[in-house]
Design an enzyme around this catalytic site. Structure first.
Site, PDB file in Angstrom:
ATOM      1  N   PHE A 111       0.581  -1.164  -0.385  1.00  0.00           N
ATOM      2  CA  PHE A 111       0.245  -0.024   0.195  1.00  0.00           C
ATOM      3  C   PHE A 111       0.727   1.455   0.238  1.00  0.00           C
ATOM      4  O   PHE A 111       0.246   2.045  -0.175  1.00  0.00           O
ATOM      5  CB  PHE A 111      -0.788   0.015   0.788  1.00  0.00           C
ATOM      6  CG  PHE A 111      -0.668   0.544   2.027  1.00  0.00           C
ATOM      7  CD1 PHE A 111       0.436   0.574   3.661  1.00  0.00           C
ATOM      8  CD2 PHE A 111      -0.857   1.933   2.652  1.00  0.00           C
ATOM      9  CE1 PHE A 111       1.187   1.084   4.448  1.00  0.00           C
ATOM     10  CE2 PHE A 111      -0.973   2.948   4.148  1.00  0.00           C
ATOM     11  CZ  PHE A 111       0.042   2.274   4.732  1.00  0.00           C
ATOM     12  N   LYS A 112       2.381   1.293   0.243  1.00  0.00           N
ATOM     13  CA  LYS A 112       2.456   2.482   0.068  1.00  0.00           C
ATOM     14  C   LYS A 112       2.952   3.219  -1.296  1.00  0.00           C
ATOM     15  O   LYS A 112       3.676   4.088  -1.060  1.00  0.00           O
ATOM     16  CB  LYS A 112       4.785   1.486   0.841  1.00  0.00           C
ATOM     17  CG  LYS A 112       4.407   1.331   2.357  1.00  0.00           C
ATOM     18  CD  LYS A 112       4.523   2.165   3.315  1.00  0.00           C
ATOM     19  CE  LYS A 112       4.786   1.546   4.768  1.00  0.00           C
ATOM     20  NZ  LYS A 112       4.369   0.681   4.475  1.00  0.00           N
ATOM     21  N   ASP A 113       2.329   1.908  -2.096  1.00  0.00           N
ATOM     22  CA  ASP A 113       3.079   2.883  -3.668  1.00  0.00           C
ATOM     23  C   ASP A 113       1.250   3.775  -3.694  1.00  0.00           C
ATOM     24  O   ASP A 113       1.775   4.488  -4.678  1.00  0.00           O
ATOM     25  CB  ASP A 113       2.467   2.027  -4.497  1.00  0.00           C
ATOM     26  CG  ASP A 113       3.510   0.400  -4.709  1.00  0.00           C
ATOM     27  OD1 ASP A 113       4.575   1.092  -4.706  1.00  0.00           O
ATOM     28  OD2 ASP A 113       3.365  -0.388  -5.187  1.00  0.00           O
TER      29      ASP A 113
END
Ligand SMILES: *Cc1c(COP(=O)(O)O)cnc(C)c1O
Length: 495
Positions: A111-113
């Site tokens: 989810f860091k993207d």
């Protein structure tokens, strides 16, 4: 109207959005918070007809008020493009009595993207707006996911360089391979002989070195940070909660105004804080369910009102949540302290000198939006196995922590509200833990055999991010001692 940001630790430091993005952290060590949380201006039924990019603009324009429409739309369109493997960007899967919001369809399948694909554009635009001529050097310590997502986001972005330090023996084989095969002339990946804390401390020392800053400035460089306390990472995370609700409405899964719960597998408290901001913007959210693994410092905090990091650091199968100091919690503490920077500052001082602090009864009463619980290693594995056996849906270890805590919440409260679970990583990123939870027999297989096996049992195609590293060439081989980190940075920058 212009929305300004101020520090959680002093009354007198204010910044525009672009200044706050450039700085990351306030000069007094506090975090930047908006002076008020803006309300959504577009109705959810209107939002439900928009694309992800359009919803992103409707949300971000309220926070980043010193960006022009053109600037912001350009950042958004460069970020949320074909790097994502689905046009929806963040699709929702209905399974096992909940809605899983899949936040892992970007370049590095975690989810860091969602935030790190836009941060480089926000940062370079902010630099331009503030007449910063220096090249921006992003310095990051990572325990695995942030490093690769930041590398992918900043690779070949003009006007930036990125240096990532990771613990040589402290990340998963897939995580390491993802990083050391990173392309881009402006990227530099270094393994250190030490653990994540050593990497983090080394990076902080480099940031704080005034002499080095002078040498840097002479060569037209300045440091910045891609880590999750940057407001340029927090705000893009608000977007997907608004988007998700609007999709549930579009698909007749909820009625207009119907309140839903949100469950978030939590480490640094950034993702769940974004959901809290979405709620404060007017999104119909009831409970914010904070899920921890065995490092359950947040569960203890929500139950007792005492935050205490003095405990053993436990390595788990959800490593991105192995954390004892949840930096973004400071923004919530500041809010429940009545936006009182002095009160918050004292608590944070106690945290750094004694490793703990306790909030007052009144402050604790203000936490009623939140519910905290945790999942043990065994419970996490069982949850992956049960959901797979019942529904054929395979979730990763972090998401499983959230799914398990949601089950505990339902049992305890009998709350039947519809619930969204933030699904933070693709199971392909933690293949070994996931497959062994489903069946112990998989333990004897190699990492890439497991990848193929996962594809077979789940019917989900192997993501591009994994295919790429099967045969990719290792491009980064530098390994250094902790006390050589600064020298390595200087050599790379040629200063
Ligand atoms: C970073 C991360 C988390 C924790 O998110 P926070 O915003 O730090 O609370 C959870 N799951 C995965 C897969 C992550 O990479």
């Amino acid at each position: 109207m212009e929305l300004l940001y101020k520090s959680t630790r002093s009354e007198n430091e204010t910044a525009t959005a672009s200044q706050a993005i450039l700085k990351g952290l306030a000069d007094d060590g506090g975090l930047f918070v908006p002076t008020s949380i803006p309300k959504l201006e577009t109705s959810i039924s209107d939002l439900s007809k928009m694309t992800y990019q359009e919803v992103a603009y409707e949300v971000m324009k309220l926070f980043f008020t010193d960006f022009t429409e053109e600037e912001l739309k350009e950042c958004i369109n460069k970020a949320y493009d074909a790097k994502f493997d689905t046009e929806e960007i963040a699709p929702i899967v209905k399974a096992d009595g909940a809605y899983f919001l899949e936040l892992f369809h970007g370049a590095t399948i975690a989810f860091k993207d969602m935030a790190l694909s836009i941060l480089p554009h926000l940062l370079t635009t902010s630099a331009k707006k503030n007449q910063v001529k220096n090249e921006i050097v992003i310095l990051t310590a990572t325990s695995g996911d942030t490093g690769k997502a930041a590398l992918a986001g900043f690779a070949d972005v003009p006007g930036t360089k990125i240096i990532v330090f990771y613990p040589k023996d402290g990340v998963s084989p897939i995580q390491e391979k993802q990083m050391v095969t990173q392309k881009g002339d402006n990227t530099f990946v270094v393994g250190i002989n030490g653990n994540f804390d050593d990497a983090q401390t080394g990076v902080k020392l480099i940031f704080g070195d005034k002499d080095l800053a002078k040498v840097m400035a002479k060569s037209n460089y300045q440091f910045s940070s891609a880590n999750s306390i940057n407001i340029g990472r927090l705000v893009p995370q608000v977007v997907y909660y608004v988007y998700a609700y609007s999709r549930l409405l579009a698909n007749d899964e909820v009625c207009e105004g119907e309140k839903i719960n949100v469950v978030v597998p939590t480490g640094n408290f950034g993702n769940i804080l974004a959901a809290f901001y979405a709620k404060n913007m007017g999104l119909p959210i009831d409970k914010l369910i904070c899920a921890s693994n065995d490092n359950k410092v947040l569960y203890d905090f929500f139950s007792t009102g005492e935050y205490n990091r003095n405990r053993e650091f436990i390595l788990t199968s959800s490593p991105s949540m192995d954390i004892l100091i949840s930096s973004n919690l400071e923004r919530l503490i500041f809010k429940i302290a009545g936006n009182d920077a002095n009160k918050n500052g004292e608590l944070m001082k106690a945290l750094s000198s004694n490793g703990k602090y306790e909030i007052t009864k009144e402050m604790k009463n203000d936490l009623s939006d939140f519910y905290g619980n945790y999942a043990t290693e065994e419970e996490t594995g069982k949850t992956i196995q049960q959901i797979y056996e019942d529904t054929n849906y395979v979730i990763d270890t972090h998401t499983a922590v959230a799914a398990c805590v949601y089950k505990k919440y339902k049992k305890e409260t009998n709350d039947k509200s519809k619930t969204l679970i933030a699904s933070t990583a693709s199971p392909y990123k933690f293949t070994r833990s996931v497959m062994c939870a489903i069946n112990e027999k998989y333990d004897s297989m190699s990492d890439f055999e497991l990848v193929d096996e996962l594809s077979k049992i789940s019917g989900v195609e192997v993501p591009q991010a994994i295919e790429e590293i099967r045969s990719a060439k290792v491009l980064h081989e530098t390994v250094c001692e902790v006390n050589e980190m600064q020298k390595v940075v200087k050599d790379f920058l040629n200063i």
